[in-house]
Scaffold this motif. Structure first.
Motif, PDB file in Angstrom:
ATOM      1  N   ALA A 429       0.775  -1.297  -0.058  1.00 28.61           N
ATOM      2  CA  ALA A 429       0.047   0.054  -0.170  1.00 28.61           C
ATOM      3  C   ALA A 429       0.765   1.414  -0.132  1.00 28.61           C
ATOM      4  O   ALA A 429       2.136   1.314   0.404  1.00 28.61           O
ATOM      5  CB  ALA A 429      -0.852  -0.059   1.163  1.00 28.61           C
ATOM      6  N   LEU A 430       0.557   2.278  -0.649  1.00 35.06           N
ATOM      7  CA  LEU A 430       1.144   3.704  -0.659  1.00 35.06           C
ATOM      8  C   LEU A 430       1.142   3.999   1.032  1.00 35.06           C
ATOM      9  O   LEU A 430       0.294   3.738   1.870  1.00 35.06           O
ATOM     10  CB  LEU A 430       0.445   4.557  -1.503  1.00 35.06           C
ATOM     11  CG  LEU A 430       0.274   4.203  -2.907  1.00 35.06           C
ATOM     12  CD1 LEU A 430      -0.667   5.360  -3.471  1.00 35.06           C
ATOM     13  CD2 LEU A 430       1.668   4.209  -3.515  1.00 35.06           C
ATOM     14  N   LYS A 431       2.062   5.035   1.228  1.00 37.72           N
ATOM     15  CA  LYS A 431       1.921   5.730   2.699  1.00 37.72           C
ATOM     16  C   LYS A 431       0.635   6.347   3.005  1.00 37.72           C
ATOM     17  O   LYS A 431       0.190   6.205   4.263  1.00 37.72           O
ATOM     18  CB  LYS A 431       3.255   6.777   2.834  1.00 37.72           C
ATOM     19  CG  LYS A 431       4.575   6.007   2.934  1.00 37.72           C
ATOM     20  CD  LYS A 431       5.585   7.148   3.209  1.00 37.72           C
ATOM     21  CE  LYS A 431       7.110   6.436   3.717  1.00 37.72           C
ATOM     22  NZ  LYS A 431       7.919   7.883   3.810  1.00 37.72           N
ATOM     23  N   THR A 432      -0.003   6.756   2.139  1.00 39.79           N
ATOM     24  CA  THR A 432      -1.200   7.572   2.574  1.00 39.79           C
ATOM     25  C   THR A 432      -2.482   6.580   2.467  1.00 39.79           C
ATOM     26  O   THR A 432      -3.465   7.287   3.078  1.00 39.79           O
ATOM     27  CB  THR A 432      -1.394   8.685   1.355  1.00 39.79           C
ATOM     28  OG1 THR A 432      -1.385   8.042   0.154  1.00 39.79           O
ATOM     29  CG2 THR A 432      -0.495   9.705   1.285  1.00 39.79           C
ATOM     30  N   GLU A 433      -2.133   5.534   2.182  1.00 44.86           N
ATOM     31  CA  GLU A 433      -3.504   4.423   2.404  1.00 44.86           C
ATOM     32  C   GLU A 433      -3.519   3.760   3.635  1.00 44.86           C
ATOM     33  O   GLU A 433      -2.403   3.756   4.455  1.00 44.86           O
ATOM     34  CB  GLU A 433      -3.295   3.347   1.271  1.00 44.86           C
ATOM     35  CG  GLU A 433      -3.415   3.903  -0.102  1.00 44.86           C
ATOM     36  CD  GLU A 433      -3.139   2.753  -1.157  1.00 44.86           C
ATOM     37  OE1 GLU A 433      -3.778   2.926  -2.375  1.00 44.86           O
ATOM     38  OE2 GLU A 433      -2.649   1.814  -0.994  1.00 44.86           O
ATOM     39  N   LEU A 434      -4.854   3.548   3.990  1.00 39.78           N
ATOM     40  CA  LEU A 434      -4.942   3.090   5.274  1.00 39.78           C
ATOM     41  C   LEU A 434      -4.851   1.355   5.367  1.00 39.78           C
ATOM     42  O   LEU A 434      -4.956   0.784   4.205  1.00 39.78           O
ATOM     43  CB  LEU A 434      -6.411   3.194   5.762  1.00 39.78           C
ATOM     44  CG  LEU A 434      -6.622   4.780   5.863  1.00 39.78           C
ATOM     45  CD1 LEU A 434      -8.218   4.831   6.609  1.00 39.78           C
ATOM     46  CD2 LEU A 434      -5.765   5.438   6.560  1.00 39.78           C
ATOM     47  N   GLN A 435      -4.238   0.823   6.342  1.00 40.71           N
ATOM     48  CA  GLN A 435      -4.338  -0.568   6.326  1.00 40.71           C
ATOM     49  C   GLN A 435      -5.637  -1.352   6.446  1.00 40.71           C
ATOM     50  O   GLN A 435      -6.379  -0.690   7.070  1.00 40.71           O
ATOM     51  CB  GLN A 435      -3.158  -1.061   7.579  1.00 40.71           C
ATOM     52  CG  GLN A 435      -1.979  -0.651   7.599  1.00 40.71           C
ATOM     53  CD  GLN A 435      -1.084  -1.732   6.303  1.00 40.71           C
ATOM     54  OE1 GLN A 435      -1.526  -2.728   5.927  1.00 40.71           O
ATOM     55  NE2 GLN A 435      -0.024  -0.926   5.858  1.00 40.71           N
ATOM     56  N   ALA A 476       0.203   5.899   8.323  1.00 42.95           N
ATOM     57  CA  ALA A 476       0.606   7.234   9.038  1.00 42.95           C
ATOM     58  C   ALA A 476      -0.565   8.352   8.685  1.00 42.95           C
ATOM     59  O   ALA A 476      -0.770   9.634   9.414  1.00 42.95           O
ATOM     60  CB  ALA A 476       1.865   7.878   8.273  1.00 42.95           C
ATOM     61  N   SER A 477      -1.851   7.921   7.869  1.00 44.12           N
ATOM     62  CA  SER A 477      -2.832   8.876   7.564  1.00 44.12           C
ATOM     63  C   SER A 477      -4.038   8.649   8.111  1.00 44.12           C
ATOM     64  O   SER A 477      -5.049   9.171   7.898  1.00 44.12           O
ATOM     65  CB  SER A 477      -2.889   8.889   6.033  1.00 44.12           C
ATOM     66  OG  SER A 477      -2.035   9.254   5.067  1.00 44.12           O
ATOM     67  N   ASN A 478      -3.888   7.691   9.168  1.00 43.05           N
ATOM     68  CA  ASN A 478      -5.150   7.186   9.729  1.00 43.05           C
ATOM     69  C   ASN A 478      -5.878   8.200  10.911  1.00 43.05           C
ATOM     70  O   ASN A 478      -4.869   8.830  11.841  1.00 43.05           O
ATOM     71  CB  ASN A 478      -5.069   5.852  10.594  1.00 43.05           C
ATOM     72  CG  ASN A 478      -6.624   5.463  10.879  1.00 43.05           C
ATOM     73  OD1 ASN A 478      -7.095   6.016  11.518  1.00 43.05           O
ATOM     74  ND2 ASN A 478      -6.506   4.167  10.806  1.00 43.05           N
ATOM     75  N   ALA A 479      -6.580   9.093  10.686  1.00 41.92           N
ATOM     76  CA  ALA A 479      -7.092  10.034  11.298  1.00 41.92           C
ATOM     77  C   ALA A 479      -7.804   9.716  12.760  1.00 41.92           C
ATOM     78  O   ALA A 479      -7.518  10.442  13.730  1.00 41.92           O
ATOM     79  CB  ALA A 479      -8.142  11.085  10.720  1.00 41.92           C
ATOM     80  N   GLN A 480      -8.242   8.473  12.648  1.00 44.63           N
ATOM     81  CA  GLN A 480      -8.762   8.148  14.144  1.00 44.63           C
ATOM     82  C   GLN A 480      -7.688   7.866  14.957  1.00 44.63           C
ATOM     83  O   GLN A 480      -8.037   8.126  16.412  1.00 44.63           O
ATOM     84  CB  GLN A 480      -9.833   6.939  13.902  1.00 44.63           C
ATOM     85  CG  GLN A 480     -11.031   7.078  13.155  1.00 44.63           C
ATOM     86  CD  GLN A 480     -11.889   8.110  13.745  1.00 44.63           C
ATOM     87  OE1 GLN A 480     -12.041   8.081  15.217  1.00 44.63           O
ATOM     88  NE2 GLN A 480     -12.525   8.741  13.284  1.00 44.63           N
ATOM     89  N   PHE A 481      -6.885   6.896  14.679  1.00 44.19           N
ATOM     90  CA  PHE A 481      -5.594   6.945  15.351  1.00 44.19           C
ATOM     91  C   PHE A 481      -5.229   8.139  16.175  1.00 44.19           C
ATOM     92  O   PHE A 481      -4.785   8.625  17.325  1.00 44.19           O
ATOM     93  CB  PHE A 481      -4.302   6.377  14.728  1.00 44.19           C
ATOM     94  CG  PHE A 481      -4.434   4.936  14.230  1.00 44.19           C
ATOM     95  CD1 PHE A 481      -5.686   4.127  15.137  1.00 44.19           C
ATOM     96  CD2 PHE A 481      -3.518   4.315  13.397  1.00 44.19           C
ATOM     97  CE1 PHE A 481      -5.741   2.929  14.406  1.00 44.19           C
ATOM     98  CE2 PHE A 481      -3.823   2.810  12.992  1.00 44.19           C
ATOM     99  CZ  PHE A 481      -4.879   2.231  13.518  1.00 44.19           C
ATOM    100  N   LYS A 482      -4.928   9.239  15.140  1.00 39.53           N
ATOM    101  CA  LYS A 482      -4.406  10.563  15.593  1.00 39.53           C
ATOM    102  C   LYS A 482      -5.377  11.246  16.771  1.00 39.53           C
ATOM    103  O   LYS A 482      -4.936  11.791  17.894  1.00 39.53           O
ATOM    104  CB  LYS A 482      -4.277  11.447  14.645  1.00 39.53           C
ATOM    105  CG  LYS A 482      -3.113  11.092  13.628  1.00 39.53           C
ATOM    106  CD  LYS A 482      -3.051  11.840  12.294  1.00 39.53           C
ATOM    107  CE  LYS A 482      -2.059  11.333  11.284  1.00 39.53           C
ATOM    108  NZ  LYS A 482      -2.055  12.245   9.936  1.00 39.53           N
TER     109      LYS A 482
END
Length: 944
Positions: A429-435, A476-482
């Motif tokens: 997956a790209l860095k901006t994609e979620l797992q 790194a882009s997961n808003a819920q984690f942040k």
């Protein structure tokens, strides 16, 4: 450079208007506003008509936030060049920027007379509609503006001059606002309605809305039924279809014996017909080879829900909800939307069916062989999504919450194992994609929070932070984690890591209003003053640009004929201007600036003047306050009994409003303190009134009585001890401010200003009783400050048995102490300014009487000297405490924490979180200490 170039040009051509304006723009952008304005006005008074000068002046006035001057500019240009289409249209847009709707109407008609184009005519019509919308008097809107607009459009209809869809939309808007639904329906269904083509099903949607307003349920039912035949997945028409059925049943409607049921066709007026219709749609989906549509299956569950609400026995015709939901899961369980689809119908299951339901779903999840840890994992992303959906539904049914501590720990181990196993599907997956497996990680964090709240064991939070940090390292882009990390750090009293987390969320536009509260609520209360300033600026920049941006949106809407959007833009602007968050940020930012700068960088008076702060004016729209916070921004799968309720929202808004009122009144009282005259004392009260002192004292006493009333309300709210869901709105600073004694001490300090005004009027020689009263108040302030300081004492971070524990409430109390000391010192400074001239005049009188000038000092002067000495001692105590804490926290060897029981990866993420908290506490202590040192310096200026 630009200014130099303009100067060169002006040497050659003195009267070159455009060069002067370009120089003015250069001056404006280098911060020389006054020079720029003077230069611009030189050109403007000459009423230029060349396009370059006009455009340049427009740019300048917009940068100066003076759009009203652009209108004056073009008014003059139009008088000189009356047939210019361009200048007339610029004049219209200039009026649009300042919301001069009457002038817009006139400008639109003037434009149409010069160039008879339809858009110009309808600009004028829309300006009439805007006069109606903005009119204070609804009667005037309904009897004058809207009927006039309707006649203007009808004239064009009769002359068959209607050309564009926007014109039909505007006609519809006018009829709708006049309540002429029948006429509006005729327009939509007539030839004019054929022009409505830009949106899919625009005519049908408008017809449906009008039928519902007119309560024409047969037509509503027939139209919904017809549209659902065309597209059985169009959910918006199912609620209309069911609503109309129940209205028809309530009205005992029956179809006419002959002819059509209604103009829209056949009507389904019995439950049996509707059940049959839904079942037929489902059969159609079951028989398809391609992927089924979800709409009909959800419609069946929705119909069961509605029939059960009404107590209709026909509910059983549709089947058992448990079986239907299992069937739905079988078809759509591999879609991420399955959980949100089914969650709203879980109430159809009885409590004793919950475990059975989850077991049935688990059977439908294809998992591989059990591994060493005892967990079986999915082989592909579809199976993973199904398993995840079962976990989410289990949580939504309350099965996770019912587990004991060991059960929850086993569940966490399973969720973490599934999360780590699922990472292999997102390797490329790209860095901006979620797992694919991110939600397992989030759910594990939620269960850790449950354990923390149940047991009080802070170790659970550290593990929760660790698992979220691990999740963020892979996604790194997961808003819920942040968002959840941000919330947990704030609860632990650490604001430093939050700043970067919020920045990485990259909040855009209106999000500064909807989620900005997560940042601004904690920044100042956790002692990060620099970050607090930055947080307020984030939000304020958006609110201030909103004014300018909205005008541009409105102008674009006029240009492109999107008339129906104009009232929406105005409503958005009003909603943001009345925002609770906007009022909070504005107030907190000004208080913060005073705490950091008043009497340090500038005097309190200069600071208040620089902010244009006035004690008399309250610019907060208390009666129209809008709560725009997004309180559901956190993903949650909690059962209904743990969810945020409407009552929680109401209580939160009430609490926020009361705290805002306390802060706003404190700010206005400080402005009053800064503005109250330090002119020579006036013995004659009539002269005092002439000088406005009487008026100032009435404002002061009014504000103080409001503050006391608000504090009473605040106490009542604090006594209720309202607990919000963890993922709901954060509690305000209200309860800790009251329990620390900070609010009461600040109010007592501000109350002193009334006695000081009396003393200023009476003088020192005839006011022994008043002086004693003031001295007692001084002593009381010192006692209260000492109590607040005592409530800060204790270790902010401590380590017991190899475990780290935070005491964020102590840090919050320390900040209350810092704020309260600032206010008491401003009061002391105000007191010194009043006592100095009084003492001098008393000494002069004594000298005249030739008595011994060294007789005893007046009581109040001695009391004041005691106060300054005590304040110095208190600040020394506080600074020693802060120094001790800094030493203690720095000495904490986090390396000695017993993290051996955790896998190495987990331990490293937990350790990183602990380091961030330690660093943040040190930063908070440093900022609080620095501010107190600066305040200690100001005590030297309090000598009389």
């Amino acid at each position: 450079m630009a200014i130099q170039q303009a100067d060169k040009l002006l040497k050659k051509h003195k009267d070159l208007h455009c060069a002067k304006v370009l120089k003015a723009i250069g001056l404006q952008r280098t911060g020389k506003q006054d020079e720029a304005f003077t230069l611009a006005q030189e050109v403007a008074t000459l009423e230029p008509t060349d396009d370059n000068s006009l455009q340049a002046l427009t740019i300048l006035y917009r940068e100066m936030h003076r759009p009203e001057l652009v209108a004056k500019l073009y008014e003059a240009a139009v008088k000189k060049v009356p047939l210019s289409e361009e200048y007339h249209s610029h004049l219209f847009m200039a009026y649009a920027r300042v919301g001069e709707y009457k002038k817009m109407q006139q400008a639109g008609m003037a434009l149409y007379k010069i160039v008879p184009k339809n858009p110009y005519y309808f600009w004028s019509v829309m300006s009439l509609v805007m006069q109606a919308i903005s009119a204070q008097d609804e009667k005037l809107a309904q009897t004058m503006f809207l009927p006039l607009a309707e006649r203007m459009v009808e004239k064009m209809v009769k002359e068959e001059k209607i050309e564009a869809e926007a014109e039909v939309q505007l006609y519809f808007m006018i009829l709708e606002r006049l309540g002429k639904c029948v006429e509006a329906l005729d327009v939509i269904r007539g030839p004019l309605g054929e022009k409505l083509t830009s949106e899919l099903q625009s005519r049908e949607n408008k017809c449906m809305m009008l039928y519902q307003r007119l309560q024409r349920w047969p037509e509503c039912n027939a139209l919904a039924h017809k549209l659902l035949l065309k597209n059985p997945d169009d959910w918006q028409f199912y609620p209309s279809y069911f609503d109309s059925l129940f209205h028809l049943i309530d009205q005992s409607w029956s179809p006419p014996e002959e002819g059509e049921h209604c103009p829209e066709g056949a009507v389904h007026h019995t439950v049996a017909e509707v059940v049959r219709f839904v079942e037929e749609r489902i059969k159609g989906e079951d028989g398809k080879e391609s992927r089924s549509l979800r709409g009909p299956y959800l419609a069946r569950l929705e119909l069961i829900h509605r029939l059960r609400e009404r107590g209709c026995p026909e509910e059983s015709l549709l089947g058992d909800p448990l079986e239907l939901m299992v069937q739905f899961f079988g078809k759509f369980g591999d879609k991420p939307c399955c959980i949100t689809d089914l969650k709203i119908y879980l109430h159809l299951l009885s409590p004793d069916q919950h475990v059975q339901f989850v077991n049935r779903l688990s059977e439908a999840v294809p998992l591989g062989e059990r591994g060493e840890e005892g967990f079986a994992f999915p082989d592909d992303t579809k199976a993973l999504q199904r398993h995840l959906c079962v976990c989410q539904l289990s949580r939504a049914l309350g099965l996770h919450h019912a587990l004991d501590v060991d059960g929850k720990l086993r569940l966490i181990a399973e969720l973490k194992a599934h999360y780590r196993h699922g990472l292999k599907f997102g390797k490329n997956a790209l860095k901006t994609e979620l797992q694919f497996s991110d939600m397992y990680c989030l759910m594990a964090a939620h269960v850790y929070i449950d354990l923390w709240k149940e047991t009080g064991d802070e170790n659970m939070v550290w593990q929760g932070l660790g698992v979220l940090q691990e999740g963020l390292s892979h996604s790194a882009s997961n808003a819920q984690f942040k968002l959840l990390l941000l919330l947990l750090y704030c609860h632990l009293g650490a604001f430093e890591p939050v700043v970067d987390l919020y920045s990485s969320l990259d909040a855009k536009h209106v999000q500064h209003d909807t989620i900005g509260f997560l940042l601004t609520r904690y920044a100042e209360s956790l002692g990060q003053f620099a970050a607090a300033s930055q947080s307020c600026n984030f939000s304020l920049r958006f609110f201030h640009s909103n004014q300018k941006d909205t005008s541009e949106y409105i102008i674009q809407a006029y240009k492109y004929g999107a008339f129906e959007k104009i009232p929406e833009f105005i409503a958005l602007r009003n909603r943001l201007n009345q925002s609770l968050h906007f009022a909070q940020v504005r107030t907190e930012r000004m208080l913060l600036d005073l705490f950091l700068e008043a009497d340090i960088v500038l005097s309190l008076e200069e600071s208040v003047k620089a902010m244009s702060l006035s004690a008399e004016e309250d610019d907060i729209p208390w009666d129209n306050m809008r709560d725009n916070r997004d309180l559901t921004v956190f993903t949650s799968w909690d059962p209904k009994d743990r969810e945020l309720t409407a009552e929680h929202r109401r209580q939160s808004l009430e609490e926020e409003s009361v705290w805002l009122r306390i802060r706003s009144l404190t700010l206005r009282l400080l402005a009053s303190l800064a503005g109250s005259g330090h002119a020579p004392s006036q013995q004659n009260s009539e002269i005092a009134n002439e000088n406005g002192v009487g008026d100032k004292s009435s404002i002061l006493s009014g504000l103080l009585s409001q503050l006391n009333q608000t504090l009473q309300t605040a106490n009542q709210i604090a006594e209720k001890r309202i607990q919000y869901p963890f993922l709901g709105p954060p509690s305000t600073r209200l309860a800790p401010a009251l329990s620390s004694g900070s609010c009461q001490c600040q109010a007592a300090a501000l109350q002193l200003s009334v006695h000081l005004q009396e003393l200023e009027t009476v003088g020192l020689d005839e006011s022994t009783e008043l002086q004693t009263q003031i001295c007692n108040a001084f002593k009381s302030l010192v006692v209260q400050l000492q109590e607040i300081l005592n409530k800060c004492k204790g270790d902010l971070l401590d380590m017991k048995e190899g475990k780290l524990k935070t005491w964020s409430s102590l840090l919050e109390n320390l900040i209350f102490f810092v704020e309260t000391v600032c206010i008491v010192l401003w009061m002391a400074s105000h007191c010194a300014k009043i006592l100095r001239p009084l003492k001098t005049s008393l000494q002069k009188k004594k000298k005249k009487k030739k008595k011994d000038a060294n007789t005893a000092q007046p009581v109040v002067v001695c009391g004041f000297q005691e106060l300054t000495g005590s304040l110095q001692d208190l600040l020394t105590q506080a600074l020693e405490y802060i120094k001790g804490q800094e030493t203690g926290i720095t000495a904490l060897k986090l390396a000695s924490l017993s993290l051996d029981e955790y896998p190495q990866d987990e331990a490293s993420f937990m350790k990183a979180a602990m380091d961030k908290v330690q660093s943040s506490y040190l930063r908070s202590l440093q900022e609080a200490g620095d501010l107190l040192k600066k305040r200690a310096e100001t005590i030297k200026n309090l000598k009389i």
